[in-house]
Design a protein around this motif. Structure first.
Motif, PDB file in Angstrom:
ATOM      1  N   ARG A   1       0.824  -1.088  -0.032  1.00 39.95           N
ATOM      2  CA  ARG A   1       0.018  -0.208   0.046  1.00 39.95           C
ATOM      3  C   ARG A   1       0.750   1.170   0.080  1.00 39.95           C
ATOM      4  N   ARG A   2       0.501   2.168  -0.423  1.00 38.70           N
ATOM      5  CA  ARG A   2       1.173   3.575  -0.469  1.00 38.70           C
ATOM      6  C   ARG A   2       1.430   4.145   1.106  1.00 38.70           C
ATOM      7  N   VAL A   3       2.385   4.178   1.553  1.00 37.82           N
ATOM      8  CA  VAL A   3       2.602   4.763   2.974  1.00 37.82           C
ATOM      9  C   VAL A   3       2.709   6.184   3.151  1.00 37.82           C
ATOM     10  N   TYR A   4       1.770   6.625   4.090  1.00 36.27           N
ATOM     11  CA  TYR A   4       1.922   8.199   4.460  1.00 36.27           C
ATOM     12  C   TYR A   4       2.414   8.112   5.840  1.00 36.27           C
ATOM     13  N   ALA A   5       3.879   8.325   6.106  1.00 37.43           N
ATOM     14  CA  ALA A   5       4.525   8.051   7.502  1.00 37.43           C
ATOM     15  C   ALA A   5       4.415   9.476   7.906  1.00 37.43           C
ATOM     16  N   ARG A   6       3.983   9.673   9.324  1.00 41.81           N
ATOM     17  CA  ARG A   6       4.334  10.932  10.056  1.00 41.81           C
ATOM     18  C   ARG A   6       5.505  11.214  10.098  1.00 41.81           C
ATOM     19  N   VAL A   7       6.071  12.504   9.538  1.00 40.68           N
ATOM     20  CA  VAL A   7       7.186  12.912   9.927  1.00 40.68           C
ATOM     21  C   VAL A   7       7.256  14.391  10.373  1.00 40.68           C
ATOM     22  N   GLU A   8       8.637  14.680  11.286  1.00 41.45           N
ATOM     23  CA  GLU A   8       8.737  16.032  11.203  1.00 41.45           C
ATOM     24  C   GLU A   8      10.036  16.505  10.505  1.00 41.45           C
ATOM     25  N   VAL A   9       9.405  17.643   9.632  1.00 42.66           N
ATOM     26  CA  VAL A   9      10.284  18.138   8.508  1.00 42.66           C
ATOM     27  C   VAL A   9      11.187  19.386   9.306  1.00 42.66           C
ATOM     28  N   GLU A  10      12.298  19.517   8.682  1.00 40.45           N
ATOM     29  CA  GLU A  10      13.190  20.728   9.130  1.00 40.45           C
ATOM     30  C   GLU A  10      14.135  20.915   7.987  1.00 40.45           C
ATOM     31  N   LEU A  11      14.292  22.262   8.031  1.00 43.09           N
ATOM     32  CA  LEU A  11      15.225  22.747   6.914  1.00 43.09           C
ATOM     33  C   LEU A  11      16.586  22.942   7.261  1.00 43.09           C
ATOM     34  N   ARG A  12      17.624  22.114   6.981  1.00 41.38           N
ATOM     35  CA  ARG A  12      18.863  22.269   7.439  1.00 41.38           C
ATOM     36  C   ARG A  12      20.024  22.237   6.218  1.00 41.38           C
ATOM     37  N   ASP A  13      20.848  23.218   6.094  1.00 38.72           N
ATOM     38  CA  ASP A  13      21.567  23.264   5.027  1.00 38.72           C
ATOM     39  C   ASP A  13      20.917  23.101   3.806  1.00 38.72           C
ATOM     40  N   GLY A  14      19.977  23.941   3.621  1.00 36.69           N
ATOM     41  CA  GLY A  14      19.131  23.867   2.379  1.00 36.69           C
ATOM     42  C   GLY A  14      18.563  22.403   1.783  1.00 36.69           C
ATOM     43  N   LYS A  15      18.570  21.701   2.877  1.00 41.74           N
ATOM     44  CA  LYS A  15      17.707  20.347   2.733  1.00 41.74           C
ATOM     45  C   LYS A  15      16.644  19.941   3.605  1.00 41.74           C
ATOM     46  N   TYR A  16      15.538  19.543   3.144  1.00 39.58           N
ATOM     47  CA  TYR A  16      14.634  19.181   4.062  1.00 39.58           C
ATOM     48  C   TYR A  16      14.859  17.687   4.560  1.00 39.58           C
ATOM     49  N   LEU A  17      14.913  17.651   6.045  1.00 35.95           N
ATOM     50  CA  LEU A  17      15.082  16.426   6.571  1.00 35.95           C
ATOM     51  C   LEU A  17      13.887  16.038   7.228  1.00 35.95           C
ATOM     52  N   ALA A  18      13.579  14.741   6.991  1.00 44.51           N
ATOM     53  CA  ALA A  18      12.275  14.103   7.450  1.00 44.51           C
ATOM     54  C   ALA A  18      12.557  13.127   8.541  1.00 44.51           C
ATOM     55  N   THR A  19      12.057  13.338   9.793  1.00 45.05           N
ATOM     56  CA  THR A  19      12.470  12.386  10.775  1.00 45.05           C
ATOM     57  C   THR A  19      11.276  11.884  11.276  1.00 45.05           C
ATOM     58  N   PRO A  20      10.843  10.497  11.050  1.00 41.74           N
ATOM     59  CA  PRO A  20       9.724   9.720  11.689  1.00 41.74           C
ATOM     60  C   PRO A  20       9.245  10.089  13.139  1.00 41.74           C
ATOM     61  N   THR A  21       7.865  10.598  13.226  1.00 45.13           N
ATOM     62  CA  THR A  21       7.598  10.834  14.637  1.00 45.13           C
ATOM     63  C   THR A  21       7.374   9.787  15.548  1.00 45.13           C
ATOM     64  N   GLY A  22       7.848   8.669  15.193  1.00 47.86           N
ATOM     65  CA  GLY A  22       7.866   7.528  16.491  1.00 47.86           C
ATOM     66  C   GLY A  22       6.719   6.507  15.992  1.00 47.86           C
ATOM     67  N   PRO A  23       6.147   5.631  16.754  1.00 45.67           N
ATOM     68  CA  PRO A  23       5.442   4.625  16.373  1.00 45.67           C
ATOM     69  C   PRO A  23       4.339   5.105  15.214  1.00 45.67           C
ATOM     70  N   GLN A  24       4.261   4.224  14.121  1.00 43.41           N
ATOM     71  CA  GLN A  24       3.120   4.568  13.114  1.00 43.41           C
ATOM     72  C   GLN A  24       1.961   4.031  13.050  1.00 43.41           C
ATOM     73  N   GLY A  25       1.524   3.354  14.182  1.00 41.56           N
ATOM     74  CA  GLY A  25       0.263   2.637  14.304  1.00 41.56           C
ATOM     75  C   GLY A  25      -0.797   3.851  14.143  1.00 41.56           C
ATOM     76  N   SER A  26      -1.923   3.454  13.356  1.00 47.66           N
ATOM     77  CA  SER A  26      -2.934   4.495  13.293  1.00 47.66           C
ATOM     78  C   SER A  26      -3.864   4.740  14.323  1.00 47.66           C
ATOM     79  N   ASN A  27      -3.468   4.223  15.419  1.00 46.50           N
ATOM     80  CA  ASN A  27      -4.067   4.687  16.803  1.00 46.50           C
ATOM     81  C   ASN A  27      -3.397   5.845  17.560  1.00 46.50           C
TER      82      ASN A  27
END
Ligand code: AMP
Ligand code: MG
Length: 420
Positions: free
Chosen positions: A354-380
Motif C-alpha cells: 500500500r502507499r504509506v503516508y508516514a508521519r514525519v517532522e520536517v526541518e530545513l537544514r543546510d538547504g535540505k528538508y530532513l524528514a524524521t519519523p515521529t515515532g510509532p506509526q500505528g494508526s491509533n
C-alpha cells in the motif's frame, strides 16, 4: 482495491464550485472572489506628497546646494486630508505633509531635511521663508494620481483568494462588501458504541470521541463550516436518525464503522439511503475509506465520506480526500498541499503493497528538508500526528524507504496558497 489516484478521481468527480454570497469584507478572509473587481476611482485619487517637506517648482531649485541655497517664500501649508487653497508660482513654496495633495504649479517636494527649516525653528525665525539645499530630481516625492490603480482598472480577478492584502486593496477602493464563493457546510458525525462525549466521565470500556474534534478542526482549517452531529451508536436506526440533521450539508464526514467488523454500518446506510462508490483504498493508514452519497431532499445528492475510525487514519484520509473536496467547493485553484523533496533520517516501512503516508517532522537544514519519523506509526497513535508537520510517502511498490533516501513529503502546515 482502488489506488489513491483512482479514489481521488472518483471523490473529486462528485464536487463542484458552490454559489456566491455577498458578505462584509472582513468575513471573506480565505474565500475566493466570485467577481472581478474594477476600481471605481484612481488610487491615489490626487497627486500627493510622499514626504513632509516643501512643494515647489523644480525650475526654482536647479543647482541648489548648502553653499548656494535657493531661497523661496512660503505662501501656505497643506496637511493630509486638506485641499491646497493656493497654487505655487515661481519663487514660492507650500509646506506640505505626507499624503497631502500637491498644489497646482508644484512639481517636486523637497523634504525638511534638505532645507533650513530645523535651523530656522531653532533660531526662532518664522517659517515664511525657506532655503532649499538640494537640487532634487523633478517629480521627486510626488506620488502621481492613479500611480497604484487607475480608475476603472481591473484590480482583482474573479478566482483570487482574499488574504489580508486583498482586504486592504478592496477597502482602499471604498468597498465594504464583496461577492465570494460561499463556504461549504460539512456535517461531522462520529459512530461507535464505545464513544463518550468529552467533558463527561469515562465509564468502563469507553473512549472519548476525538475524531469529531480533529475532523471538525480540519474542516475549519480547510475553509469549511463544520456542523457537529454528535455520536451515532452502532445501529442503523441511530445512524439514520443522526443523519437527518445532515440534510442541508454539502458534505457529510463520518468516522468509524467502515471496516469489516460486525457493527460496521456506515456502508450499509450508504447502500440503503443512497449509493456507495467505493470503500477501500490502497494506502496506509486509511485503507477502509467509504465514499458515496446519500439521497437528500428534493433529489439532491449529499456526498458522504466515511473516514476510518482510527484517529490517525481519519485525519490522513481527511487530508487526502476531504480537504481537496472542500477546496473544490470553495473554488480554490490549488487543491493538494504543497510537497517538497526531502531526505529521511530514519526508515519507513511498507508491509503490504500500500502507499504509506508516514508521519514525519520536517526541518530545513543546510538547504535540505530532513524528514524524521515521529515515532510509532500505528494508526491509533494520535500523538505522533501531533508531532508531525509532514507526511512522507513510501510508494506502494517499494518495501521501504531507508535512512538517507530521498522522499516526497506532503507539508501539512503549508496550508494556504503556497505552491513550491
Ligand atoms: P472502527 O472503524 O469502528 O472499527 O474503529 C476503529 C478504531 O477507531 C477503534 O479502536 C475505535 O475505538 C476507534 N475510534 C472510532 N471512532 C473514534 C472516535 N470518534 N474517536 C476516537 N477513536 C475512535
Ligand atoms: Mg466501531
Amino acid at each position: 482495491m482502488l489506488s489513491v489516484e483512482q479514489a481521488y478521481e472518483r471523490v473529486m468527480a462528485s464536487f463542484q464550485v458552490l454559489e456566491a454570497e455577498e458578505k462584509p469584507l472582513l468575513e471573506c478572509i480565505g474565500q475566493v472572489l466570485a467577481e472581478d473587481i474594477h476600481s471605481p476611482l484612481a488610487l491615489p485619487p490626487l497627486a500627493n506628497s510622499g514626504m513632509d517637506g516643501y512643494a515647489l517648482r523644480h525650475s526654482d531649485i536647479i543647482g541648489a546646494s548648502p553653499e548656494t541655497p535657493s531661497n523661496l517664500s512660503v505662501i501656505g501649508i497643506v496637511a493630509a486630508g486638506q485641499m491646497p487653497d493656493k497654487s505655487v508660482a515661481a519663487g514660492t513654496a507650500i509646506r506640505i505633509m505626507t499624503g497631502a495633495p500637491v498644489p497646482d504649479g508644484a512639481d517636486t517636494v523637497v523634504p525638511f531635511e534638505e532645507t533650513d527649516e530645523v535651523q530656522r525653528k531653532r533660531e526662532g525665525k518664522t517659517l515664511d521663508q525657506v532655503a532649499i539645499f538640494a537640487d532634487m530630481p523633478v517629480g521627486c516625492n510626488v506620488r502621481p494620481a492613479g500611480e497604484d490603480v487607475s480608475k476603472g482598472a481591473l484590480v482583482l480577478e474573479k478566482g483570487t483568494v482574499v488574504r489580508a492584502a486583498e482586504v486592504g486593496v478592496i477597502a482602499s477602493l471604498g468597498l465594504d462588501k464583496v461577492k465570494v464563493i460561499r463556504r461549504p457546510v460539512v456535517a461531522v458525525l462520529a459512530t461507535g458504541d464505545e464513544l463518550e462525549t468529552t467533558g463527561t466521565a469515562l465509564s468502563g470500556g469507553k473512549i472519548y470521541d476525538s475524531n469529531s474534534f480533529s475532523v471538525a478542526a480540519s474542516v475549519l482549517a480547510s475553509g469549511g463550516v463544520p456542523k457537529l452531529l454528535g455520536i451515532a451508536r452502532d445501529n442503523l436506526a441511530d445512524l439514520n436518525a443522526k443523519l437527518e440533521a445532515a440534510a442541508d450539508a454539502d458534505l457529510v464526514v463520518t468516522s468509524a464503522g467502515v471496516s469489516k467488523g460486525d457493527y460496521d454500518i456506515v456502508k450499509d446506510v450508504l447502500n440503503q439511503r443512497g449509493e456507495m462508490n467505493f470503500w477501500s483504498v490502497r494506502m496506509r493508514p486509511a485503507k477502509p475509506l467509504a465514499f458515496g452519497h446519500l439521497n437528500g431532499p428534493g433529489g439532491k445528492n449529499i456526498p458522504l465520506m466515511g473516514l476510518p475510525g482510527n484517529p490517525v487514519s481519519a485525519m490522513v484520509a481527511f487530508e487526502m480526500f476531504a480537504r481537496p473536496a472542500i477546496r473544490t467547493m470553495l473554488g480554490k485553484a490549488k487543491l493538494p498541499r504543497p510537497m517538497v523533496d526531502g531526505v529521511l533520517t530514519g526508515p519507513i516501512y511498507n508491509e503490504d503493497g500500500r502507499r504509506v503516508y508516514a508521519r514525519v517532522e520536517v526541518e530545513l537544514r543546510d538547504g535540505k528538508y530532513l524528514a524524521t519519523p515521529t515515532g510509532p506509526q500505528g494508526s491509533n497513535i494520535l500523538t505522533s500526528m501531533s508531532k508531525a508537520n509532514g507526511l512522507a510517502i513510501c510508494p506502494e511498490d517499494l518495501p521501504s524507504k531507508n535512512t538517507g533516501d530521498q522522499v516526497q513529503i506532503i507539508m501539512l502546515d503549508w496550508n494556504e496558497e503556497v505552491q513550491i
